[in-house]
Design an enzyme around this catalytic site. Structure first.
Site, short mmCIF file in Angstrom:
data_model
loop_
_atom_site.label_atom_id
_atom_site.label_comp_id
_atom_site.label_asym_id
_atom_site.label_seq_id
_atom_site.Cartn_x
_atom_site.Cartn_y
_atom_site.Cartn_z
N HIS A 117 0.83 -1.21 0.00
CA HIS A 117 0.00 0.00 0.00
C HIS A 117 0.86 1.25 0.00
O HIS A 117 2.05 1.20 0.29
CB HIS A 117 -0.96 0.02 1.19
CG HIS A 117 -0.30 0.05 2.55
ND1 HIS A 117 -0.01 -1.10 3.26
CD2 HIS A 117 0.13 1.07 3.31
CE1 HIS A 117 0.56 -0.76 4.41
NE2 HIS A 117 0.68 0.56 4.47
N GLU B 167 7.82 1.49 4.79
CA GLU B 167 7.28 0.48 5.70
C GLU B 167 7.54 -0.89 5.07
O GLU B 167 7.28 -1.08 3.89
CB GLU B 167 5.76 0.70 5.88
CG GLU B 167 5.08 -0.35 6.77
CD GLU B 167 3.56 -0.13 6.89
OE1 GLU B 167 3.03 0.83 6.32
OE2 GLU B 167 2.93 -0.97 7.56
CO CO Z 1 1.16 1.64 6.15
#
Ligand code: CO
Length: 137
Positions: A7, A129
């Site tokens: 994402h 991330e």
């Molecule tokens: Co995230």
């Protein structure tokens, strides 16, 4: 080694307003229920796109790390990019061995699997991330 783009994290002052943009203007049809991540001090809402997801992030209050981001980016903006990895702890050790600063200890992310963040100063200005790949896909 990085895997699939899971994402893109987008900070916003209002998930409800951002959802209107993704749904009504951009035409996204699969918008998940927003939920609170108390420990991170944020509301999170995932918007599905055909090959990935957008993670909308809104601060719960002034103590959230997103609050500071929104002070410099009042409209909101791209906050982080998340890639899946097969083995999060191995990826963490690899980042550290290569001299990239990992922010904090692994913790459970919005998809319920362990995550880490890698410092943008060591990643060409992008907060990265890394997340343990979920079982289903
Ligand atoms: Co995230």
């Amino acid at each position: 080694m990085i895997g699939r783009l899971n994402h893109v994290g987008i900070a916003t002052p209002s998930i409800d307003e951002a959802v209107k943009l993704y749904r009504d203007v951009l035409g996204a049809t699969k918008i998940h229920e927003k939920f609170k991540m108390e420990e991170q001090g944020v509301w999170v809402c995932f918007v599905d796109v055909p090959n990935s997801q957008i993670e909308l992030i809104e601060p719960i209050d002034e103590s959230s790390t997103i609050t500071g981001f929104l002070k410099t980016n009042p409209l909101g903006g791209q906050h982080h990019v998340c890639f899946e990895v097969d083995d999060l702890l191995a990826a963490r050790d690899d980042m550290v061995a290569k001299g990239a600063r990992v922010l904090g200890e692994p913790r459970i992310g919005a998809h319920g699997t362990p995550i880490i963040f890698v410092h943008p100063k060591d990643m060409g200005g992008v907060l990265i991330e890394l997340m343990q790949k979920p079982e289903a896909h």
